[in-house]
Design a protein around this motif. Sequence first.
Motif: not given
Length: 236
Positions: A54-55, A63-66, A141-142
Amino acid sequence: MEKKLESWTVSELKELINLVHFPEYQREPNLWGRIEKQRLIDSMVREFDVASLYFYQHEDDVIDCVDGRQRIGAIMEFLGKRPESNDNWFPFVVLNEIEEDGGGEFWDLRGKNMKEIQQESSTGNSSAKAFVDRIEGYQLAVVNLSGGRGEGSEFNLQFTRLNLGTIINSGEKLNAMIGQLRDECYEEGRLGSHSFLAGTGMPTRRYAREHVAAQIVAQFFPWRRAGAYARHGTMI
């Protein structure tokens, strides 16, 4: 908040990794041990699905990685892209929790790291080349988020919600396995449904009775051989 489902290859993730930031609410970067990292790579080589990344895409391309820090870290370490890590270039191993794996497509590459496998690929080793192609071309999968309340506590909340899943327990793991012990304890009319266990009032949820039956079987053999129960660490 807008959501877009995408598919990134590992090569694409590697190219973008310097744009990925890990917010404070993310867990520590090195919670996974080597075995978890190797299990992820083994899953990718087998072309299993792995959990989505999840970004959050900012307007300035940051881009923040959630969610997904451990998976990203493991992949980058395997590719040798985390020189600050003590586990950079960790080796590939073949893992199978269900049954003994005595071969397989890349059995000859076990114990080698990605650098060594890439070198063998460059010299014409077809197995090594197939391995490199499999890893670099693996489709991740993103879930790309943008817009909306993409700041602070909202992402913290989403990260928390993504990690609410119930961890698989020992009874469920044993049920997924193949073998005589599983059959003896889980098949209808066998030990897991014995009247003794039914009379204890033990719940049937999540294979609780079947798991206890397996524990009893596991303890029977050391008691018969040595007259003592096995230590907990040797049990199923």
